[in-house]
Design a protein around this motif. Structure first.
Motif, PDB file in Angstrom:
ATOM      1  N   ARG A  35      -0.423 -16.577 -38.868  1.00  0.00           N
ATOM      2  CA  ARG A  35      -1.836 -16.603 -38.464  1.00  0.00           C
ATOM      3  C   ARG A  35      -2.246 -18.037 -38.120  1.00  0.00           C
ATOM      4  NH1 ARG A  35      -5.695 -13.347 -42.360  1.00  0.00           N
ATOM      5  NH2 ARG A  35      -7.041 -13.585 -40.545  1.00  0.00           N
ATOM      6  N   LEU A  36      -1.739 -18.995 -38.868  1.00  0.00           N
ATOM      7  CA  LEU A  36      -2.040 -20.401 -38.578  1.00  0.00           C
ATOM      8  C   LEU A  36      -1.502 -20.796 -37.206  1.00  0.00           C
ATOM      9  CD1 LEU A  36      -2.946 -23.286 -39.445  1.00  0.00           C
ATOM     10  CD2 LEU A  36      -0.674 -23.551 -40.455  1.00  0.00           C
TER      11      LEU A  36
ATOM     12  N   PHE B 106       0.920 -16.150 -26.757  1.00  0.00           N
ATOM     13  CA  PHE B 106       1.495 -16.398 -28.078  1.00  0.00           C
ATOM     14  C   PHE B 106       1.954 -15.073 -28.661  1.00  0.00           C
ATOM     15  CE2 PHE B 106       1.128 -16.166 -32.672  1.00  0.00           C
ATOM     16  CZ  PHE B 106       1.831 -17.285 -33.089  1.00  0.00           C
ATOM     17  N   ILE B 107       3.170 -15.022 -29.154  1.00  0.00           N
ATOM     18  CA  ILE B 107       3.602 -13.867 -29.940  1.00  0.00           C
ATOM     19  C   ILE B 107       4.074 -14.373 -31.299  1.00  0.00           C
ATOM     20  CG2 ILE B 107       4.204 -12.495 -27.916  1.00  0.00           C
ATOM     21  CD1 ILE B 107       7.124 -13.040 -28.446  1.00  0.00           C
ATOM     22  N   MET B 108       3.955 -13.526 -32.312  1.00  0.00           N
ATOM     23  CA  MET B 108       4.252 -13.994 -33.659  1.00  0.00           C
ATOM     24  C   MET B 108       5.739 -14.135 -33.926  1.00  0.00           C
ATOM     25  SD  MET B 108       1.493 -12.553 -36.366  1.00  0.00           S
ATOM     26  CE  MET B 108      -0.187 -13.242 -36.412  1.00  0.00           C
TER      27      MET B 108
ATOM     28  N   CYS C 174      -2.339 -22.389 -31.686  1.00  0.00           N
ATOM     29  CA  CYS C 174      -2.077 -22.192 -30.249  1.00  0.00           C
ATOM     30  C   CYS C 174      -3.365 -21.798 -29.526  1.00  0.00           C
ATOM     31  CB  CYS C 174      -1.006 -21.127 -30.042  1.00  0.00           C
ATOM     32  SG  CYS C 174       0.660 -21.711 -30.431  1.00  0.00           S
ATOM     33  N   PHE C 175      -4.173 -20.993 -30.187  1.00  0.00           N
ATOM     34  CA  PHE C 175      -5.439 -20.588 -29.559  1.00  0.00           C
ATOM     35  C   PHE C 175      -6.344 -21.795 -29.362  1.00  0.00           C
ATOM     36  CE2 PHE C 175      -9.726 -18.627 -29.654  1.00  0.00           C
ATOM     37  CZ  PHE C 175      -9.578 -17.770 -28.588  1.00  0.00           C
TER      38      PHE C 175
ATOM     39  N   ASP D  15      -0.893 -18.872 -34.596  1.00  0.00           N
ATOM     40  CA  ASP D  15      -1.716 -18.248 -33.558  1.00  0.00           C
ATOM     41  C   ASP D  15      -3.044 -19.015 -33.439  1.00  0.00           C
ATOM     42  OD1 ASP D  15      -2.769 -16.571 -31.642  1.00  0.00           O
ATOM     43  OD2 ASP D  15      -2.776 -14.776 -32.873  1.00  0.00           O
ATOM     44  N   HIS D  16      -3.613 -19.332 -34.577  1.00  0.00           N
ATOM     45  CA  HIS D  16      -4.856 -20.099 -34.644  1.00  0.00           C
ATOM     46  C   HIS D  16      -4.721 -21.432 -33.897  1.00  0.00           C
ATOM     47  CE1 HIS D  16      -7.378 -23.105 -36.794  1.00  0.00           C
ATOM     48  NE2 HIS D  16      -8.227 -22.119 -37.009  1.00  0.00           N
TER      49      HIS D  16
END
Lengths: 745, 745
Positions: A446-447, A461-463, A452-453, A449-450
Motif C-alpha cells: 500500500r505504501l 502501478f501493480i502490486m 507511486c501515486f 502504491d501510495h
C-alpha cells in the motif's frame, strides 16, 4: 561553475562500529568491499568452484572506507560530498564528526562538508554488517526487513554472496557561486498525445552569506533530437525553488523498439548571475504515455452467475496504441552489482534490442539498476517494468522497515520517472503467492502504491506479478509431472506470461569458468555443478536435468553432445512458448521469459545469455520467434513415432504496425533427409498487429532413421520462414532404440 | 463554555445563482428542499403512483436558504457557523459577503462569522442544481464525476429523485473563552490485542486577541463501559495543537454481535483556564482490530502451472479471531436521506442484530450514513463494510473530480475511523465489472487507497466488490436461464458472497402505499408496478416475476395468495443461500444478501424489510438461517415429483465460539400430513466455529396430495430445529395438475 574532485579510498574491516580496522587496502569505487579485499589478499575468483564460500565471512563485519579530503574552499565557497548510493547501512564522518547516517542504498545524498573542514581532514564511511532479519535461516528471508536485493542472500541461480560498499558514484563538488542544487522535468501528455504540459522545477543554492545577493536568472531550453530549439525562455530565478511550466505541441513521441523511433529531447537549465552562466543542469527526456487496460473482450468475462470481476488489466498502451510486450526478465548481470557500468549494460541491452525485445522486467529480487541502464533503454526503446526490491518474502508491517522503504522508494521513483523507457511500476516478485504470503492489505505494498501515486501517477502501478489472470511458470522443458512446455503454455489462457523458463546447460566456455576440469563431465551433484545450480536448485531439481536430455536422446557420450542437446530443448521450448503467447493475443499481452541474463557463470540455467554476455542458441531461437512478422507453427509435443499423425496448426504472426502480404506459405517435414508432402496455404495478407490462424498441417510419419525431424515453413515473402525441430523414432522394440551416436542431434 | 443557537431557515428557488428566489417557504433542517417545497405547495406524496415525477424539476434549479443571525458577540467573542454537511455544491454568505464555497456533502465546516456581522444580518446558503456529467443520459452515469450517491439518479429499486439541501445538522456556536476546536482519538492494538497505544490530538482556539494569555491545561480521562476511570492525566495544553499519548493494558475488547460484548469507553477532554473548565470534548470509542487474511487453505491455490496468484483475502479477523460475516447490504432507508434520524436507524439496526447479523455492507451507490447510524452499530456490534460514493460508473481521471473526492474521502475517513464498528473500507460497488470499466489503475481508486492508508491504515481497504474469488449475484429464485438459487450458490466456490438476491412482492400494506387500489391486482407492467420496480427493472425483468410464482404454483387467484407464494420463494431461497455460504467455510468468509432495506415502498424487490421497517417473511427465514448453531439441510431444488428420490445432505452449522452438543438429529418429510420415514443421525458434538457434514437423507417420494412439502429437522438439543419447504406434485398428466386453490401454499 562547479568544480569536481575525485576521491581516493582505502578500505578495511573491524568487528565493531567504533573499532579501528586492522589493515587498510586500496578500494575501487564504485565497487564492493569484497572485491577490494580479495584483490589485496589474492583470493581466488569467487565464481570458480567453491571459492565463493571463502568470501562469506565478509558479510558479518563492519567495513570502513577512508579518503583524504582537500583543503577547505576559499572564503564563501562550499565543498559538497555527493553520492548516488552506498550499500547498505552507513554513516559518513569528517574526522570524528558524524555528518550523516542512513539505511538504504538508493537515496542519493549531497552533504556540505565546509564547516567540518580544518585543513587536514579525512572522510570516513563506516558500513554496518549486512542486515539480517533476526531468527531467520541463512536464506532470502533474512532480507525481508530491508531494501537490499534479496537475491544476494542466495537464490536458485545465485550463490549466497552479499555485496557491501560504495556501489555507486561518489565525488566532491566545490561551489563558489549560486548553483542548481536539484532539478526535475516532468510532463503530462493529453489524451490524444498531441500536447505535453511540462513543468521544470529547480532548487537554487548559494554558498556563503545571504546578504548583498545579485538577483539570478534562469534560462531554460528544450531541444529536440535534431538539436533544434523548441522551447526557450528566460526569467527571474525564484529562490530557493522555482518552477517553469509550459506546453509543447505535437512533440515527437518516443516509441518502444519495433513500434517507432526513440526521439530524445534535451532539457537545459542555465543559471545566470549578472548575465553570466554560473551553473548548468541538463538531461534528456522523451515524451510518451503508458497505460494498462483490459484486453479486448476482457470485459465480457466472467459471464457466469455468481459473477466475479473481470481480470486486472495487463494490456499495455503506449501513446494510446496497443503494444504486445516481448522480452525477458532482467537480473543483475553481476553478483557484485557495484562493478556494473555502461559497457556491460550496453552489450546486453543491444542484444535485447536485436532480439526484437521491447520490454524487460527488472525483477524485484535484484537491484534497481544504475542510471546508465535506463539511459540505454531510453536510446534503444526497451520498455522497463520496474519492480521495487521485494521478492518471495513477507515484508511485514514493521514500522522501521516501512520508514526505510518509504525513503528508498521515493528516491527510486524520482530518479526513474524521468526516463521514457519507464513503463510500469511493480511492488515486487510473486508476493501474492504462498511462499511470500503478502496481500493487497500489506502495508509495504500500500505504501508503494501510495508513493507511486504521489510521485508518478501517470505511470501504471501493480502490486506484484503475477496478478489474477497472469501467470509464472513452468520452468522446464518437461515438468516433473511429465507435461512439456508445449502443453503447459499451449493449454493456458493467461493474460500475461511474465515468467516462463526452459533451462539448458551452459556453453563449455562458461562451464570452464565455473567448474574444475575433472568435474565437467559427467555432471554430478557431488561437484561444483551443485553450487552452480546444475543440481539441487529450485526445490531440489536443479537446472541441468540430464535425465530430461536422456529421456529424449538417450545417453550423451560427452559434454559437447550433452550441451548441444540440452540447448536444443531450451531453444525449441522457448521458441514455442513465445510464439504461443503471441498467438494468444489479444487476451495475452505479454511474453517475458525467465530469464534473460545471469549474475555469474551458472553450470545450467534458464537464461538466454551467459554471464559473459555470450548468447546461447536459445537467444537466436527467441530472436526468430520475436520477429515482427513470421510464419509460425503450433507444435504439440517434441517426440514423434513412425506411423503417428504428426500435426501442427499453421499461423501467421504479425506485430508490425502495418499489414503484411505473406503470400503462399509452405509446410513440410524433413526427417533426416526424407521429406513429407508439402501443404500449401495461401495465407495472403495479415492485417497490422493481428495474427492469422491457418490450416492444420497433418501427415502420417513415414519410416526413416531415428533422429532429428524438422518442420519447415517457408513463405512467398522472404524473411518469414521458420524451422521447428523434433525427435523422431522409427517403430521398433524399445530394446532396439538407436544409440546416441546414431542420431543427428 | 460554548453556547449553541439553532437557526431558523426558509428556502426558495431561482434559475440563476445571483437571482433572488420568487418565494420563500419554511424549511425543515436537516431535510431536503424537495420536501419543504412540496409541503408548502401541497404536493401529493412522492412515493405514491407516479407522483415522484412531479418532483423532477427541482433538481435543475438553484435553491436558496435564508436564516436570520443573532447579534454579534460581545467584545472578544466569536460566533461560529458549524455544519456537518450540505448537499451538494453550495456557498455560504453573510449578507453579501461570501465566506465559503464548497463542492461535496460530507466535509464538515466551522466558519467564523464574527467579522462579517453588523447587528442586522442574514445567513444565506445558495445551492447549485444537482451535478450532472455533461453529455450523459438521465441515469446514474450523470453522477460519475461527483460524490453524490449515484442511486439518486435512478436505479432498479430507486426512482430518479435527487435530493438537495441541508441534509445534516447545522447550528451556531458562541465562544467567549478558549475552546477545543477539534479533537480525535486514535489507537493501535498490538499483535496480541493486549495493549492499546493511543493518541488524542486536539486543536485549541481562542476568541479575541492573542496577548496576555492565560496558560491553559488539558485534563484527559478515559472511562471504561462501567464508568470507571482507567486513564486520567492533566498537563499544559500546547497551542494551537496538542497530542496526549498513552497506553492501556488489557482493554476490554469490542466484539461483533455473536462473538462477544461491545464495551464502549468514553474519552473526555476538559480544557482548563485558571483551573476552571472552559470547554469539554467527549466521545465514545471501542478497542478492536480488524484484518483481512487469506482463508485457511487458500495459499495452496492455485496449484497448476503456469501459476497465478492466490485469491485476495476476504476472511475477516476481529481481534485476531476469524469471524464469518453474516448480514446484508444496507441502502439508504429513505430517498430523502436528509430526513433520517436515530429512530429510523435504530429500528432497522435492532432488527439486523436480532437476525444475528454481524455485518452490514454500506453500499457505495448510497450515502455515507449520518453519525447516529455508526453510533448504533457500535452499540449493537454490527461491523460496517463502508464504501465510498462510487458505484457502477467509470469515475475517470478528471482532476476536478479527484480534488473533490480527495477532500470528501478524507472527511469520511476521519469521521468514521473513530467507530469500532468500522471494519473495512471499500472503494465502491462493482467497479471492476464491464458496466463500470474501472481497474486498479483508476486514479480515483488509487487515491482512496492512498487516503485510507494515510488516515486509517490499520483498517483493511479493498478497491471494490467483487474482487477475484468473490462474487455478486444471482438475484432471482430462478434465473432467466432456469437455474435455481439452490444450484447457483450450491455449485459455486467463491470466497465471499457479498451480494445475492431473491425477490418477493411486498406486503399488501406496502403495496397500498405505492399503488392505486385498482392497479394492485393483477400486477401489470402498464401500471405503477413498473415505476415501483415490479416490472422493467434490472435489464427489463423486474422484481415481481409473477411467471416464476406461476411456474411453481400455477395461477394465483388474488393478491394475497400471490404475495404469500412470492414471499415463500424468497424466504426459502435466502435460507438456502445463507446456510450454503456458511457450509462453504473456510473458503467462504462472508454472506451478505442483496439487500436489507429499501428507500421507498417498492412493489417488489430483494429486501428483507420494507420501507416502513416491517419485516418480510424472508427476514424470519434469514434469522433462522443465521442462528449461531442449527441443524441444516442442503436442498438441491424446490420442485419434487412423486416417485423421485428426494435427497438433501444434513449438516450441523456452528459459528459459536464454543462447541455445541447437538445430540441426535432427526429428519423427515411432511407432505400434506403424510410423513416419510425418519433418518436419525447421531451428530454429537460440533466444535467451536466449525461445521459438521452429516449423512444424506434420501427417500422415495410417496403418493400424496399436490401442494407443500416440508423437510423437518429436529435435534436433541432444543433450538437447533429447521424446516425447509418445497413443492410436491403427484404423478399425473400435466392437464390434471391441481388448481391453485387446491394447494396449501
Amino acid at each position: 561553475m562547479r568544480e569536481f574532485f575525485a576521491l581516493s579510498f582505502t578500505v578495511g574491516y573491524s568487528h565493531a562500529l567504533e573499532e579501528e580496522p586492522g589493515e587498510m587496502v586500496e578500494a575501487t569505487v564504485p565497487g564492493a568491499v569484497q572485491l577490494d579485499w580479495a584483490r589485496a589478499h589474492g583470493y581466488p575468483p569467487y565464481y570458480y568452484a567453491e571459492n565463493w564460500a571463502q568470501y562469506r565471512w565478509m558479510e558479518d563485519v563492519y567495513w570502513h572506507y577512508r579518503a583524504p579530503l582537500p583543503a577547505p574552499p576559499a572564503e564563501g565557497g562550499q565543498l559538497l560530498l555527493c553520492g548516488k548510493g552506498i550499500d547498505y547501512r552507513y554513516r559518513i564522518r569528517v574526522n570524528d564528526q558524524v555528518l550523516y547516517e542512513y539505511e538504504g542504498m538508493y537515496k542519493p545524498f549531497s552533504l556540505d562538508l565546509t564547516d567540518a573542514l580544518t585543513g587536514r581532514d579525512t572522510l570516513y564511511i563506516d558500513i554496518w554488517p549486512v542486515p539480517k532479519r533476526p531468527g531467520r535461516p541463512d536464506d532470502r528471508s533474512q532480507a525481508s526487513l530491508c531494501c537490499k536485493p534479496p537475491v544476494s542472500y542466495g537464490w536458485d541461480w545465485h550463490p549466497r554472496l552479499i555485496p557491501s560498499g560504495i556501489w555507486e558514484d561518489i565525488w566532491l563538488e566545490k561551489h563558489g557561486e549560486p548553483y542548481i542544487a536539484d532539478a526535475a522535468f516532468t510532463y503530462e501528455l493529453d489524451a490524444a498525445c498531441e500536447e505535453a504540459q511540462f513543468i521544470c522545477e529547480a532548487q537554487i543554492a548559494r554558498p556563503g552569506e545571504t546578504d548583498g545577493r545579485q538577483p539570478l536568472q534562469m534560462h531554460m531550453q528544450i531541444a529536440n533530437s535534431d538539436g533544434m530549439l523548441v522551447y526557450d525562455t528566460i526569467g527571474a530565478a525564484g529562490e530557493p525553488r522555482l518552477a517553469v511550466g509550459g506546453r509543447l505541441v505535437h512533440p515527437d513521441l518516443w516509441w518502444p523498439n519495433g513500434s517507432g523511433p526513440q526521439p530524445l529531447y534535451t532539457v537545459r537549465l542555465e543559471l545566470l548571475s549578472d548575465g553570466q552562466v554560473v551553473d548548468v543542469w541538463e538531461r534528456r527526456c522523451g515524451f510518451r504515455k503508458t497505460e494498462l487496460v483490459v484486453y479486448e473482450g476482457g470485459w465480457e468475462e466472467p459471464q457466469q452467475m455468481p459473477k466475479s470481476r473481470s481480470d486486472p488489466p495487463t494490456t499495455l498502451l503506449v501513446n494510446g496504441r496497443r503494444v504486445f510486450c516481448k522480452g525477458s526478465n532482467w537480473v543483475p548481470p553481476d553478483i557484485f552489482y557495484g562493478t556494473l557500468d555502461e559497457n556491460v549494460y550496453r552489450r546486453q541491452l543491444q542484444l535485447a534490442k536485436d532480439a526484437h525485445f521491447n520490454m524487460l522486467r527488472v525483477w524485484g529480487g535484484g537491484i534497481v539498476n544504475k542510471e546508465a541502464f535506463y539511459d540505454l533503454c531510453d536510446e534503444l526503446g526497451i520498455l522497463i517494468w520496474q519492480e521495487f526490491p521485494l521478492a518471495c518474502n513477507n515484508y511485514e508491517n514493521d514500522k522501521g522497515y516501512l520508514a526505510v522503504l518509504d525513503r528508498e522508494s521515493r528516491a527510486i521513483i524520482r530518479r526513474l520517472r524521468q526516463h521514457p523507457c519507464l513503463a510500469l511500476w511493480c511492488g515486487g516478485n510473486e508476493l501474492f503467492n504462498a511462499w511470500s504470503g503478502m496481500t493487497e492489505q500489506s502495508h509495504a505494498l500500500r505504501l508503494l502504491d501510495h508513493n507511486c501515486f504521489e510521485e508518478d501517477r501517470q505511470t501504471p502501478f501493480i502490486m506484484t506479478s503475477p496478478l489474477s489472470g497472469m501467470a509464472h511458470g513452468g520452468y522446464f522443458f518437461q515438468e516433473a509431472d511429465g507435461r512439456e512446455i508445449y502443453e503447459i503454455i499451449g493449454s493456458s489462457r493467461n493474460t500475461a506470461y511474465t515468467e516462463f523458463g526452459c533451462p539448458s546447460i551452459s556453453d563449455l566456455e562458461i562451464l570452464k569458468l565455473a567448474l574444475p576440469p575433472d568435474e565437467i563431465f559427467p555432471p554430478s551433484p557431488d561437484s561444483s555443478w551443485t553450487s552452480h545450480h546444475g543440481f539441487g536448485a529450485l526445490a531440489g531439481r536443479g537446472w541441468a536435468v540430464p535425465e530430461t536430455v536422456a529421456h529424449y536422446f538417450g545417453e550423451s557420450p560427452d559434454i559437447q553432445t550433452l550441451i548441444r542437446r540440452s540447448q536444443l530443448l531450451q531453444a525449441e521450448g522457448y521458441k514455442m512458448a513465445f510464439e504461443e503467447a503471441r498467438r494468444q493475443q489479444p487476451r495475452c499481452s505479454m511474453a517475458l521469459n525467465w530469464c534473460y541474463n545471469e549474475p555469474w557463470p551458472t553450470a545450467a540455467g534458464n537464461s538466454l545469455i551467459s554471464w559473459t554476455g555470450r548468447a546461447k542458441p536459445a537467444y537466436e531461437a527467441v530472436r526468430q520467434a520475436l520477429r515482427p512478422t513470421l510464419a509460425s507453427a503450433r507444435p504439440i509435443r517434441f517426440l514423434w513415432n513412425e506411423g503417428e499423425d504428426f500435426e501442427a496448426e499453421l499461423w501467421l504472426l504479425n506485430d508490425a504496425a502495418q499489414e503484411v502480404d505473406a503470400g503462399e506459405v509452405t509446410a513440410y517435414l524433413d526427417i533426416g533427409g526424407v521429406r513429407t508432402a508439402a501443404l500449401r496455404w495461401d495465407a495472403g495478407t495479415v492485417p497490422a498487429g493481428a495474427n492469422l490462424r491457418g490450416p492444420t498441417y497433418r501427415v502420417r510419419l513415414p519410416k526413416a532413421a531415428a533422429g532429428g525431424m524438422e518442420l519447415i515453413l517457408t513463405a512467398a515473402r522472404p524473411g518469414l520462414e521458420s524451422v521447428y525441430r523434433f525427435m523422431y523414432r522409427p517403430r521398433q522394440r524399445i530394446a532396439q532404440q538407436p544409440k546416441a551416436a546414431d542420431m543427428n542431434y
